[in-house]
Design an enzyme around this catalytic site. Sequence first.
Site, short mmCIF file in Angstrom:
data_model
loop_
_atom_site.label_atom_id
_atom_site.label_comp_id
_atom_site.label_asym_id
_atom_site.label_seq_id
_atom_site.Cartn_x
_atom_site.Cartn_y
_atom_site.Cartn_z
N SER A 151 44.42 38.47 36.63
CA SER A 151 43.81 38.22 37.93
C SER A 151 43.75 36.73 38.25
O SER A 151 43.73 35.89 37.35
CB SER A 151 42.40 38.81 37.98
OG SER A 151 42.43 40.17 37.61
N1 SAH Z 1 41.27 41.72 32.90
C1 SAH Z 1 42.69 41.50 32.87
C2 SAH Z 1 43.33 41.96 34.16
C3 SAH Z 1 44.27 43.05 33.87
S1 SAH Z 1 44.95 43.94 35.22
C4 SAH Z 1 43.04 40.08 32.54
O1 SAH Z 1 42.14 39.24 32.42
O2 SAH Z 1 44.22 39.80 32.34
C5 SAH Z 1 44.23 45.54 34.97
C6 SAH Z 1 44.53 46.23 33.69
O3 SAH Z 1 43.89 47.50 33.75
C7 SAH Z 1 46.00 46.52 33.43
O4 SAH Z 1 46.38 45.96 32.21
C8 SAH Z 1 46.06 48.07 33.39
O5 SAH Z 1 47.00 48.56 32.45
C9 SAH Z 1 44.65 48.42 32.99
N2 SAH Z 1 44.20 49.78 33.31
C10 SAH Z 1 44.43 50.52 34.42
N3 SAH Z 1 43.82 51.72 34.32
C11 SAH Z 1 43.17 51.73 33.12
C12 SAH Z 1 42.34 52.69 32.44
N4 SAH Z 1 42.04 53.87 32.95
N5 SAH Z 1 41.86 52.33 31.22
C13 SAH Z 1 42.13 51.15 30.67
N6 SAH Z 1 42.91 50.21 31.26
C14 SAH Z 1 43.42 50.49 32.48
#
Ligand code: SAH
Length: 220
Positions: free
Chosen positions: A67
């Site tokens: 993000s």
């Molecule tokens: N917090 C992260 C942002 C990642 S983007 C950072 O600092 O980089 C969101 C993430 O959520 C993705 O990697 C995606 O694979 C994950 N995601 C989506 N649905 C999910 C679920 N049900 N359980 C766990 N992870 C999930």
Amino acid sequence: MSYSASIDFDKLRAAMVTGQLISRNISDSKVLETFRRVPRHEFVPEDLRPSAYNDYPLPIGENQTISQPYMVALMTESLKLKGAGRVLEVGTGSGYQAAILGEMSGEVYSVERFKELADRASRVLSSLGYKNIHIKVGDGTLGWSEFAPYDGIVVTAGAPAIPESLVKQLKDGGRLVIPVDNGVFGQTLKSVERTGRTTRTSDICACKFVPLVGKEGWPE
Ligand code: SAH
């Protein structure tokens, strides 16, 4: 010498805090201090490191993104963490937000659907010396009941609605920060505060996250 080796990341990071966070009213001194410290460039693919401190999200593989710095700061500030508590993150992705939370709380539990991302984030976090961040592969819409209740829960992917399981895993006085589809023009970042058996939900801002896919999220 690689291209990144000649870049002054400390200087870029300081400029990010001033130009993207303070200028947009992130004011919690603990949050700002943490963003001054955590090396965001370590969490992005090598070839994107020069852009690590820019004002937008970046791809991290598996069609997912790290993000935008401001969004990570806003979500972290909105949790109103008080120190040595337990925090749950849904969507580990690069591990950057987990590192920020790890500096600001006692223990962090983070769930990621993609094994490859979870493994990479674990490697980066342990190479940086974090010992209080625990990652597992799974469906984070169901939370991580083993370590509940949590002082704060942050969901870093956009949900169709607020997952009941996550609200149940909040401590009394705890907060859930989550992007939710608003059915009209995108997503709204929401804060859900639990007091006893009641909850109070408020809107923070419009936002845009990758979809939260799971049992209490969007279908595959
Ligand atoms: N917090 C992260 C942002 C990642 S983007 C950072 O600092 O980089 C969101 C993430 O959520 C993705 O990697 C995606 O694979 C994950 N995601 C989506 N649905 C999910 C679920 N049900 N359980 C766990 N992870 C999930």
